[in-house]
Design an enzyme around this catalytic site. Structure first.
Site, PDB file in Angstrom:
ATOM      1  CG  ASN A  13       4.180  -7.420  -5.561  1.00  0.00           C
ATOM      2  OD1 ASN A  13       3.035  -7.372  -6.009  1.00  0.00           O
ATOM      3  ND2 ASN A  13       4.903  -6.331  -5.377  1.00  0.00           N
ATOM      4  CG  HIS A  16       0.668  -7.437 -11.570  1.00  0.00           C
ATOM      5  ND1 HIS A  16       0.256  -6.165 -11.900  1.00  0.00           N
ATOM      6  CD2 HIS A  16       2.017  -7.379 -11.519  1.00  0.00           C
ATOM      7  CE1 HIS A  16       1.311  -5.387 -12.064  1.00  0.00           C
ATOM      8  NE2 HIS A  16       2.394  -6.104 -11.831  1.00  0.00           N
ATOM      9  CG  HIS A  49       3.724  -0.322  -4.824  1.00  0.00           C
ATOM     10  ND1 HIS A  49       4.543  -0.073  -5.891  1.00  0.00           N
ATOM     11  CD2 HIS A  49       3.603   0.868  -4.186  1.00  0.00           C
ATOM     12  CE1 HIS A  49       4.911   1.201  -5.899  1.00  0.00           C
ATOM     13  NE2 HIS A  49       4.342   1.794  -4.864  1.00  0.00           N
ATOM     14  NE  ARG A  51       1.994   2.880  -9.163  1.00  0.00           N
ATOM     15  CZ  ARG A  51       3.253   2.995  -9.607  1.00  0.00           C
ATOM     16  NH1 ARG A  51       4.069   1.965  -9.548  1.00  0.00           N
ATOM     17  NH2 ARG A  51       3.666   4.121 -10.128  1.00  0.00           N
ATOM     18  NE  ARG A  55      -0.178   2.321 -11.981  1.00  0.00           N
ATOM     19  CZ  ARG A  55       1.012   2.508 -12.567  1.00  0.00           C
ATOM     20  NH1 ARG A  55       1.722   1.478 -12.982  1.00  0.00           N
ATOM     21  NH2 ARG A  55       1.471   3.715 -12.749  1.00  0.00           N
ATOM     22  CD  GLU A  76       6.841  -3.025  -3.510  1.00  0.00           C
ATOM     23  OE1 GLU A  76       6.531  -2.228  -4.421  1.00  0.00           O
ATOM     24  OE2 GLU A  76       7.163  -4.183  -3.730  1.00  0.00           O
ATOM     25  CB  THR A 107       9.198   0.194  -8.663  1.00  0.00           C
ATOM     26  OG1 THR A 107       7.938  -0.065  -8.054  1.00  0.00           O
ATOM     27  CG2 THR A 107       9.978   1.191  -7.845  1.00  0.00           C
ATOM     28  CD  GLU A 157      12.595  -5.585  -2.444  1.00  0.00           C
ATOM     29  OE1 GLU A 157      11.922  -5.587  -1.399  1.00  0.00           O
ATOM     30  OE2 GLU A 157      12.124  -5.817  -3.570  1.00  0.00           O
ATOM     31  CG  HIS A 206      11.674  -4.771 -10.246  1.00  0.00           C
ATOM     32  ND1 HIS A 206      11.546  -4.863 -11.599  1.00  0.00           N
ATOM     33  CD2 HIS A 206      10.722  -3.912  -9.835  1.00  0.00           C
ATOM     34  CE1 HIS A 206      10.563  -4.072 -11.986  1.00  0.00           C
ATOM     35  NE2 HIS A 206      10.042  -3.489 -10.944  1.00  0.00           N
TER      36      HIS A 206
END
Ligand code: PXP
Length: 257
Positions: A13, A16, A49, A51, A55, A76, A107, A157, A206
């Site tokens: 992922n 970031h 993801h 969103r 963001r 995602e 999340t 998941e 996660h």
């Protein structure tokens, strides 16, 4: 029995990377470049993801990744009309449906499933019509896994957050902490077994870190782990020395002729 970790796919992922870029609203670091390096390092898929509040990852990132990376893109997304229309236009090879709350840092929990939720059922079916592997991000619970199957998902998941957080719980004694970790791991193990028993693919993610990965990777029936924050964090540390040395070298090289 020890299971070769190569049997479990690693989804990386890269949200970031975009978080750092968005902090300056500029062009670096590039999620596409990060994805390419992650793939060179062994990522089997790239997860982002998108969103509602945009963001970190932006629409153009998803388009660019879908067009240019050499491994499946796992998108995602929350369940909603606009994001579904966008996803159907992009045609990701995988999608993971997640709950989304505007104020959350990440999340926070699994999806609340209801087999009579036609919006979710139709969202899953529409994505699957495009050959997208759809997973639902859920708490590790047999009843919830059954509902995911009823809704038509081919994969779940499992949310590993509670297990991962137990490692960091400084309110617990060492004994209490290790009991809590074991209890959460047992839940994950039973959930993964239940997935295998009812024929649904089991992914998890996660809060997985370099510190806890070896406690979970052996779980039988796990097919894919999705890992983000710890890998992006580590890459800053492993890359810092070289990045500073490169800047120093440019300073020392003097002006361009
Ligand atoms: N899986 C899902 C569904 C997520 O929402 C996240 C966080 O974006 C992850 C995996 C990765 O979690 P982490 O960044 O803690 O590794």
């Amino acid at each position: 029995m020890h299971k070769p970790a190569a049997m479990i796919d690693l989804g990386v992922n890269i949200d970031h990377v975009a978080t750092v870029r968005q902090a300056r609203q500029t062009i670096e670091p590039s999620p596409l470049e990060a994805a390419t390096l992650a793939i060179a390092g062994g990522a089997n898929s790239i997860t982002v993801h998108l969103r509602g509040d945009r963001r970190h990852i932006q629409d153009d990132d998803v388009k660019e990744l879908r067009e240019q990376i050499s491994v499946p893109l796992n998108l995602e997304m929350a369940v909603g009309e606009d994001i579904l229309t966008f996803a159907l236009g992009i045609k990701p090879q995988q999608a993971c449906l997640v709950p989304e709350k505007r104020e959350e840092l990440t999340t926070e929990g699994g999806l609340a499933l209801d087999p009579s939720n036609t919006e979710m059922r139709e969202c899953i079916a529409a994505l699957q019509e495009q050959n997208c592997l759809v997973s639902l991000f859920i708490e590790p619970d047999a009843q919830i896994i059954d509902m995911a199957k009823e809704l038509g998902a081919e994969a779940v998941e499992l949310h590993t957050g509670a297990w991962a957080n137990a490692y960091l719980d400084t309110n617990l004694s060492d004994d209490q902490r290790s009991q809590a970790i074991t209890a959460h791991l047992n839940k994950l193990e039973h959930a993964a077994e239940h997935c295998a028993a009812i024929g649904i693919r089991c992914h998890a993610g996660h809060g997985i870190t370099y510190h806890n990965i070896r406690d979970i990777v052996h779980l039988k029936d796990l097919r894919e782990l999705n890992i983000g924050h710890t890998i992006v964090s580590r890459s800053i540390m492993t890359g810092m020395q070289a990045a500073v040395a490169e800047m120093r070298a440019l300073m020392d090289a003097g002006p361009k002729s």
